[in-house]
Scaffold this active site. Structure first.
Site: not given
Length: 520
Positions: A466, A221, A390
């Site tokens: 995201n 990520c 994340h």
């Protein structure tokens, strides 16, 4: 376990440990290793397709989180916030630091390689006491059994119990040997079962866009969000540089450069990993059909980072890394880290604004979340749908004018001024567009009690994305509608709640995210 896995086990242990060590050696320019975040949450939607053995069209699924709960047999908030989550399978957190190692495949019954012993479903039907339950669950102590929920009834307590992290992993049967070989490769030259390297499209359709990079089943990520931030803030940075390698039309390679104190280039082909019979990668891919630049860059980054000479780098070993360092590797800028525990809301907003113009970031910025399993991560997952361990792209900031309570700021009220047409002539008031004269007209028709309890205040938001390309932040601290930013030479409207983009109040952003940094 197959004979092949036994033979390769020792080889992988050394290579995997080296990859983790390399991932944790990144430091800031002043050498402060404490200030380097490590993020590595893979996309559970891609992981679910891998586990299910077929690609799921999530666009046709009305309730994605509910389907994930069914596939992984875990509440959604635990899936994105707990250290004991299938998306972190093979990773342990010691002292808050991740350590990734190939897990053992689930045991199989002799004589039938497909008959996997069900480690996830112990027989608890005969339990009459708590001691019986502990024994059935294979847990040494009652205190190790988590309680997911409890309700006081007339006859006692009705409790939903989770599984402890002791003994065999509850997710061992989901991740059979084939999937483990895909996620935890052994030998140099990555050719995972059920996948092949194919040329499936164009480098890009027209340009590199911030919403193009979508993360896949790999826990990188930090790099996918860095690509998105760079494509948004510095759109000329990611470019297609090619050279011919033969006389036929499709014989060429892409040259991609990365910075780590000096620039170094690698060359990769157009071939990206796709599942048999498919055309879209389970690894990094683009939100635009037929476009492959995120996959090409992910492959090039793996080749650069691991020093691979062939065209088949072990992409899954990219799991866990520093998002700020990834921004620096793409741009060559100076890296900076800011941990929210030492910042005020005003300082955080000032940081984002100092790297923005017209509400849009002009240098790539990244935000990282609290570590999986921490109390902060669990709260962020529960309150706002924020994923633990994340990395998110920071796109900029915006200000809206909203009705808020004068005294009890914890009360829930409608966040935005609703569309309302005053009696007689006058403009429609919507959202933050209320001007002073419109507000005066409102005061005529709204009861005085309303203005004793509420006032119109400026509320500042941080805009984030995201890298899963979905699953934006949620809850009362987020806004709906559009985010408007000045994109180099024109004003762009970005829809919130789509492509993983969301707006979160600065105060909530500071609480739910552990830090913000970038490369300037």
């Amino acid at each position: 376990m197959s004979t092949t896995s036994v033979r390769r086990k020792a080889t992988h242990a050394a290579s995997d440990e080296a990859a983790v060590t390399k991932a944790t050696k990144a430091t800031t320019e002043d050498g402060d290793a404490q200030a380097t975040p490590q993020t590595g949450a893979p996309n559970p939607y891609a992981l679910a397709s891998l586990v299910g053995g077929r690609r799921i069209n999530w666009g046709d699924v009305p309730d994605g989180p509910a389907v994930l709960e069914e596939i992984f047999d875990q509440p959604y908030t635990d899936l994105i916030g707990s250290a004991d989550s299938p998306i972190f399978y093979g990773t342990t957190f010691e002292g808050g630091k991740p350590s990734r190692r190939r897990p053992e495949p689930a045991p199989v019954t002799e004589g039938n390689d497909n008959d996997v012993t069900d480690e996830r479903d112990p027989d608890v039907s005969g339990a009459k006491t708590l001691a019986d339950l502990v024994a059935a669950l294979g847990t040494e102590r009652l205190a190790d059994i988590p309680v997911r929920g409890a309700t006081l009834t007339r006859d006692g307590v009705l409790a939903e119990l989770g599984r402890s992290g002791n003994g065999a992993s509850p997710f061992a049967r989901l991740f059979d040997e084939r999937i483990i070989d895909i996620l935890f490769p052994f030998e140099p030259g990555y050719h995972p079962p059920g996948f092949s390297w194919q040329d499936t499209g164009r480098f890009y359709n027209e340009a590199t866009e911030f919403f193009d990079p979508v993360q896949g089943q790999v826990g990188d990520c930090y790099f996918i969000s860095a690509m998105s931030s760079v494509a948004w803030a510095m759109p000329f940075t990611i470019a297609d540089r090619t050279r011919a390698t033969g006389t036929v039309q499709d014989a060429f390679t892409h040259q991609v450069s990365f910075f780590d104190g000096s620039w170094r280039s690698v060359e990769v082909s157009d071939r990206v990993l796709v599942a048999s019979g498919g055309s879209t990668s389970y690894y990094a891919h683009s939100a635009e059909a037929g476009e492959i630049w995120p996959a090409v860059y992910e492959k090039a980054y793996a080749k650069w980072r691991f020093g691979t000479n062939d065209d088949f780098p072990k992409i899954p070993d990219l799991a866990w890394g520093d998002p700020v360092a990834a921004c620096r590797s793409l741009t060559g800028g100076n890296s900076y880290y800011n941990w929210h525990s030492g910042m005020t809301d005003a300082q955080l907003l000032s940081l984002v604004k100092s790297h923005s113009a017209g509400g849009r970031t002009t240098t790539p910025i990244i935000a990282w979340t609290h570590g999986a399993g921490s109390d902060e991560a669990k709260r962020a997952a529960l309150d706002a749908g924020i994923v633990a361990s994340h990395a998110y792209s920071v796109l900029g900031w915006m200000r809206r004018y909203e009705w808020v309570p004068r005294w009890h700021l914890d009360l829930e009220i409608p966040r935005l001024i609703p569309k309302w047409t005053p009696p007689g002539p006058g403009p429609v008031i919507a959202g933050a567009a209320a001007a002073v004269d419109d507000l005066a007209r409102l005061r005529i028709d709204l009861p005085d009690e309303f203005f004793r309890r509420y006032e119109l205040r400026a509320v500042d938001y941080v805009i984030a994305r995201n890298p899963w390309g979905s699953t934006p932040g949620t809850g009362s601290s987020t806004a709906s509608g559009d985010y408007r930013a000045y994109d180099v030479s024109w004003w762009r409207d970005v829809q919130l709640g789509v492509n993983g983009v969301f707006a979160m109040e600065v105060s909530a952003f500071r609480r739910y995210f552990a830090g913000t940094g970038g490369a300037a």
